[in-house]
Design an enzyme around this catalytic site. Structure first.
Site, mmCIF file in Angstrom:
data_model
loop_
_atom_site.group_PDB
_atom_site.id
_atom_site.type_symbol
_atom_site.label_atom_id
_atom_site.label_comp_id
_atom_site.label_asym_id
_atom_site.label_seq_id
_atom_site.Cartn_x
_atom_site.Cartn_y
_atom_site.Cartn_z
ATOM 1 N N CYS A 55 0.876 -1.270 -0.014
ATOM 2 C CA CYS A 55 -0.115 -0.051 -0.028
ATOM 3 C C CYS A 55 0.931 1.324 0.003
ATOM 4 O O CYS A 55 1.857 1.320 0.874
ATOM 5 C CB CYS A 55 -0.759 0.047 1.201
ATOM 6 S SG CYS A 55 -1.957 1.341 1.159
ATOM 7 N N CYS A 59 0.227 4.865 7.025
ATOM 8 C CA CYS A 59 -0.451 4.796 8.211
ATOM 9 C C CYS A 59 0.473 4.132 9.175
ATOM 10 O O CYS A 59 0.887 3.005 9.082
ATOM 11 C CB CYS A 59 -1.843 4.010 8.013
ATOM 12 S SG CYS A 59 -2.649 4.626 6.822
ATOM 13 N N CYS A 62 0.250 0.390 10.511
ATOM 14 C CA CYS A 62 -0.286 -0.687 9.464
ATOM 15 C C CYS A 62 1.101 -1.518 8.931
ATOM 16 O O CYS A 62 1.725 -1.100 8.134
ATOM 17 C CB CYS A 62 -0.963 -0.252 8.266
ATOM 18 S SG CYS A 62 -1.799 -1.247 7.286
ATOM 19 N N CYS A 99 -16.313 -9.832 5.197
ATOM 20 C CA CYS A 99 -15.838 -8.623 5.133
ATOM 21 C C CYS A 99 -14.377 -8.585 4.155
ATOM 22 O O CYS A 99 -13.535 -9.384 4.693
ATOM 23 C CB CYS A 99 -15.327 -7.868 6.220
ATOM 24 S SG CYS A 99 -14.767 -6.039 6.046
ATOM 25 N N CYS A 130 -19.514 -7.137 3.164
ATOM 26 C CA CYS A 130 -18.853 -5.706 3.665
ATOM 27 C C CYS A 130 -17.519 -5.581 3.014
ATOM 28 O O CYS A 130 -16.806 -6.603 2.586
ATOM 29 C CB CYS A 130 -18.559 -5.747 5.156
ATOM 30 S SG CYS A 130 -17.707 -4.350 5.671
ATOM 31 N N CYS A 190 -19.616 1.115 8.444
ATOM 32 C CA CYS A 190 -18.794 0.595 9.595
ATOM 33 C C CYS A 190 -17.772 1.327 9.694
ATOM 34 O O CYS A 190 -16.917 1.468 8.716
ATOM 35 C CB CYS A 190 -18.399 -1.036 9.226
ATOM 36 S SG CYS A 190 -17.190 -1.683 10.088
ATOM 37 N N ARG A 262 -17.961 -3.206 17.655
ATOM 38 C CA ARG A 262 -17.182 -4.548 17.573
ATOM 39 C C ARG A 262 -15.863 -4.397 18.286
ATOM 40 O O ARG A 262 -15.122 -3.624 18.236
ATOM 41 C CB ARG A 262 -17.005 -4.668 16.101
ATOM 42 C CG ARG A 262 -16.303 -5.988 15.926
ATOM 43 C CD ARG A 262 -16.069 -6.275 14.296
ATOM 44 N NE ARG A 262 -17.420 -6.151 13.512
ATOM 45 C CZ ARG A 262 -17.611 -5.603 12.691
ATOM 46 N NH1 ARG A 262 -16.997 -4.918 12.045
ATOM 47 N NH2 ARG A 262 -18.631 -5.500 11.905
HETATM 48 N N1 SAM Z 1 -6.850 0.315 3.189
HETATM 49 C C1 SAM Z 1 -8.226 0.608 3.556
HETATM 50 C C2 SAM Z 1 -8.110 1.655 4.811
HETATM 51 O O1 SAM Z 1 -7.156 1.892 5.193
HETATM 52 O O2 SAM Z 1 -9.288 2.318 4.887
HETATM 53 C C3 SAM Z 1 -8.733 -0.529 4.081
HETATM 54 C C4 SAM Z 1 -7.839 -1.599 4.966
HETATM 55 S S1 SAM Z 1 -7.381 -1.016 6.491
HETATM 56 C C5 SAM Z 1 -6.151 -2.449 6.894
HETATM 57 C C6 SAM Z 1 -8.620 -1.214 7.674
HETATM 58 C C7 SAM Z 1 -8.425 -0.876 9.159
HETATM 59 O O3 SAM Z 1 -7.609 -1.761 9.789
HETATM 60 C C8 SAM Z 1 -7.608 0.480 9.391
HETATM 61 O O4 SAM Z 1 -8.455 1.639 9.237
HETATM 62 C C9 SAM Z 1 -7.515 0.264 10.757
HETATM 63 O O5 SAM Z 1 -8.233 0.797 11.705
HETATM 64 C C10 SAM Z 1 -7.215 -1.282 10.979
HETATM 65 N N2 SAM Z 1 -5.810 -1.362 11.147
HETATM 66 C C11 SAM Z 1 -4.751 -1.737 10.350
HETATM 67 N N3 SAM Z 1 -3.579 -1.836 11.128
HETATM 68 C C12 SAM Z 1 -3.976 -2.122 12.310
HETATM 69 C C13 SAM Z 1 -3.474 -2.847 13.299
HETATM 70 N N4 SAM Z 1 -1.922 -2.845 13.319
HETATM 71 N N5 SAM Z 1 -3.802 -2.675 14.878
HETATM 72 C C14 SAM Z 1 -5.180 -2.587 14.756
HETATM 73 N N6 SAM Z 1 -6.183 -2.217 13.761
HETATM 74 C C15 SAM Z 1 -5.334 -2.238 12.538
HETATM 75 C C1 DTB Z 2 -11.380 -2.962 11.244
HETATM 76 O O1 DTB Z 2 -11.591 -1.810 12.008
HETATM 77 N N1 DTB Z 2 -10.446 -4.008 11.921
HETATM 78 C C2 DTB Z 2 -10.093 -4.789 10.846
HETATM 79 C C3 DTB Z 2 -11.121 -4.270 9.522
HETATM 80 N N2 DTB Z 2 -11.806 -3.270 10.051
HETATM 81 C C4 DTB Z 2 -10.628 -4.435 8.239
HETATM 82 C C5 DTB Z 2 -8.836 -4.889 10.181
HETATM 83 C C6 DTB Z 2 -7.992 -4.872 11.688
HETATM 84 C C7 DTB Z 2 -6.407 -5.435 10.968
HETATM 85 C C8 DTB Z 2 -5.390 -5.459 11.829
HETATM 86 C C9 DTB Z 2 -4.146 -5.654 11.245
HETATM 87 C C10 DTB Z 2 -3.794 -6.845 10.307
HETATM 88 O O2 DTB Z 2 -4.518 -7.967 10.569
HETATM 89 O O3 DTB Z 2 -3.599 -6.608 9.127
HETATM 90 FE FE1 SF4 Z 3 -2.776 1.143 3.320
HETATM 91 FE FE2 SF4 Z 3 -2.812 0.072 5.792
HETATM 92 FE FE3 SF4 Z 3 -3.263 2.745 5.479
HETATM 93 FE FE4 SF4 Z 3 -5.351 1.108 4.658
HETATM 94 S S1 SF4 Z 3 -4.530 1.227 6.767
HETATM 95 S S2 SF4 Z 3 -4.466 2.712 3.702
HETATM 96 S S3 SF4 Z 3 -3.987 -0.778 3.985
HETATM 97 S S4 SF4 Z 3 -1.419 1.689 4.895
#
Ligand code: SAM
Ligand code: DTB
Ligand code: SF4
Length: 343
Positions: A55, A59, A62, A99, A130, A190, A262
């Site tokens: 990506c 963030c 992430c 989802c 979702c 959501c 959730r």
């Molecule tokens: N790329 C899209 C976005 O950012 O909206 C969708 C996927 S993103 C991985 C979805 C959500 O996963 C993020 O908004 C964040 O709240 C959650 N997330 C990602 N990494 C995480 C982590 N290490 N711990 C907890 N939640 C995480």
């Molecule tokens: C949300 O709020 N939590 C989920 C889902 N929406 C997509 C994702 C959590 C991701 C946790 C880190 C990972 O597994 O990469």
């Molecule tokens: Fe990309 Fe992760 Fe940010 Fe979603 S949360 S936009 S997958 S870097």
């Protein structure tokens, strides 16, 4: 009398709730929970990463951001038949919602037909659908709705004033704009966030204030506890006190009485006792299945045992006379559901 559905929460009010003695906060949240829900029911969603890693966003939490070295290999968008196989397995294991997540800043228009095919296929299996694909244009939101999408996940993630410390490649307003496009398309939202990223309690209250003061409360509110992944900038952040996490769940329940709250990422590291406290605080949904997107989640056997220990049952999808789904809402006009879920 049912609690008022408010969109004018002040930061100090939410902070005052955070500051209550924990038993009092739990009592208030549990009372609000019972106004709209059967507290023995927990909605069960399963996640699948249909496009992992690589990506371009930054963030800080992430593992899928290309720029951090986290060991996550980037993949191409999965084929629809592979996704459907996973959805069938999720349904057989007892999930009611599936989802699909993609590590995109936003989808390209050329990606939409393939995602639409996945959505239509999952919907045809009788699961709620979702997706979480990043920022959407109004036309993309309409196309996903037409394919049969029920919910779109797009988190605000933290308080507006802390967002710039966590994400630098987009603005809070971008998130709000996508949520508006999603609502305009008639999709259910959501939308939640992450706690434990080094924010203050006031900023945790700020996240919940931003969520509760959206034009419509999100239908689902995922509260994630940061999963610290080596290689991301937030690895090594001081761990949040587990009771503070419970408080965040309780305040979310009080501020958004009709939403599904959730208990999301972070469960793998939680004891059964901590999760039980979260359910008592008004959480009524989980992600179910061994994996979230790239990180672990409790295995299904552990969750089934947890449900049995606590006397919880998977929440059925209730359908009204017009064929609209109302997961969890307890309205007299909604027909009795078919139970039957392995969890
Ligand atoms: N790329 C899209 C976005 O950012 O909206 C969708 C996927 S993103 C991985 C979805 C959500 O996963 C993020 O908004 C964040 O709240 C959650 N997330 C990602 N990494 C995480 C982590 N290490 N711990 C907890 N939640 C995480
Ligand atoms: C949300 O709020 N939590 C989920 C889902 N929406 C997509 C994702 C959590 C991701 C946790 C880190 C990972 O597994 O990469
Ligand atoms: Fe990309 Fe992760 Fe940010 Fe979603 S949360 S936009 S997958 S870097």
């Amino acid at each position: 009398m049912a609690s008022e559905i408010r969109h004018d929460w002040r930061r100090e009010e939410l902070l005052a709730l955070f500051g209550l003695p924990l038993p009092e906060l739990l009592f208030r949240a549990a009372t609000v929970h019972r106004e709209h829900f059967d507290p023995s029911e927990v909605q069960v969603s399963t996640l699948l990463s249909v496009k992992t890693g690589g990506c371009p966003e930054d963030c800080s939490y992430c593992p899928q951001a290309q720029r951090y070295h986290t060991g996550v290999d980037a993949t191409k968008l999965m084929e629809a038949d592979q996704v459907l196989e996973k959805a069938r397995q999720a349904k057989a294991a007892g999930a009611s919602r599936f989802c699909m997540g993609a590590a995109w800043r936003s989808p390209k228009d050329r990606d939409i037909p393939k995602v639409a095919q996945m959505i239509a296929g999952v919907k045809a299996l009788g699961l709620e659908t979702c997706a979480t694909l990043g920022m959407l244009s109004p036309g993309q939101a309409d196309a996903l709705r037409d394919a049969g999408l029920d919910y779109y996940n797009h988190n605000l993630d933290t308080a507006p004033e802390f967002y710039g410390d966590i994400v630098h490649t987009r603005q809070y307003q971008d998130r709000l704009d996508t949520l508006e496009h999603v609502r305009q398309a008639g999709l259910k939202t959501c939308c939640g966030g992450i706690v434990g990223m080094g924010e203050t309690r006031e900023q945790r209250a700020g996240l919940l204030q931003a969520l509760a003061n959206l034009p419509a409360h999100p239908d689902s509110v995922p509260i994630n506890r940061l999963v610290q992944v080596a290689g991301t900038p937030l690895a090594g952040t001081a761990e949040l006190d587990p009771f503070e996490f419970v408080r965040a769940i309780a305040v979310a329940r009080i501020a958004m009485p009709r939403s599904m709250v959730r208990l999301s990422a972070g469960r793998e590291a939680m004891s059964d006792e901590l999760q039980a406290l979260c359910f008592m605080a008004g959480a009524n949904s989980i992600f179910y299945g061994e994996k979230l997107l790239t990180t672990g989640n409790p295995d299904t056997g552990r969750d089934q045992a947890l449900f049995a220990r606590l006397g919880l049952v998977p929440m059925p999808v209730r359908v009204d006379a017009d064929g609209h789904d109302h997961p969890g809402t307890v309205h007299a006009d909604i027909t009795a559901p078919a139970r039957g879920c392995a969890a």
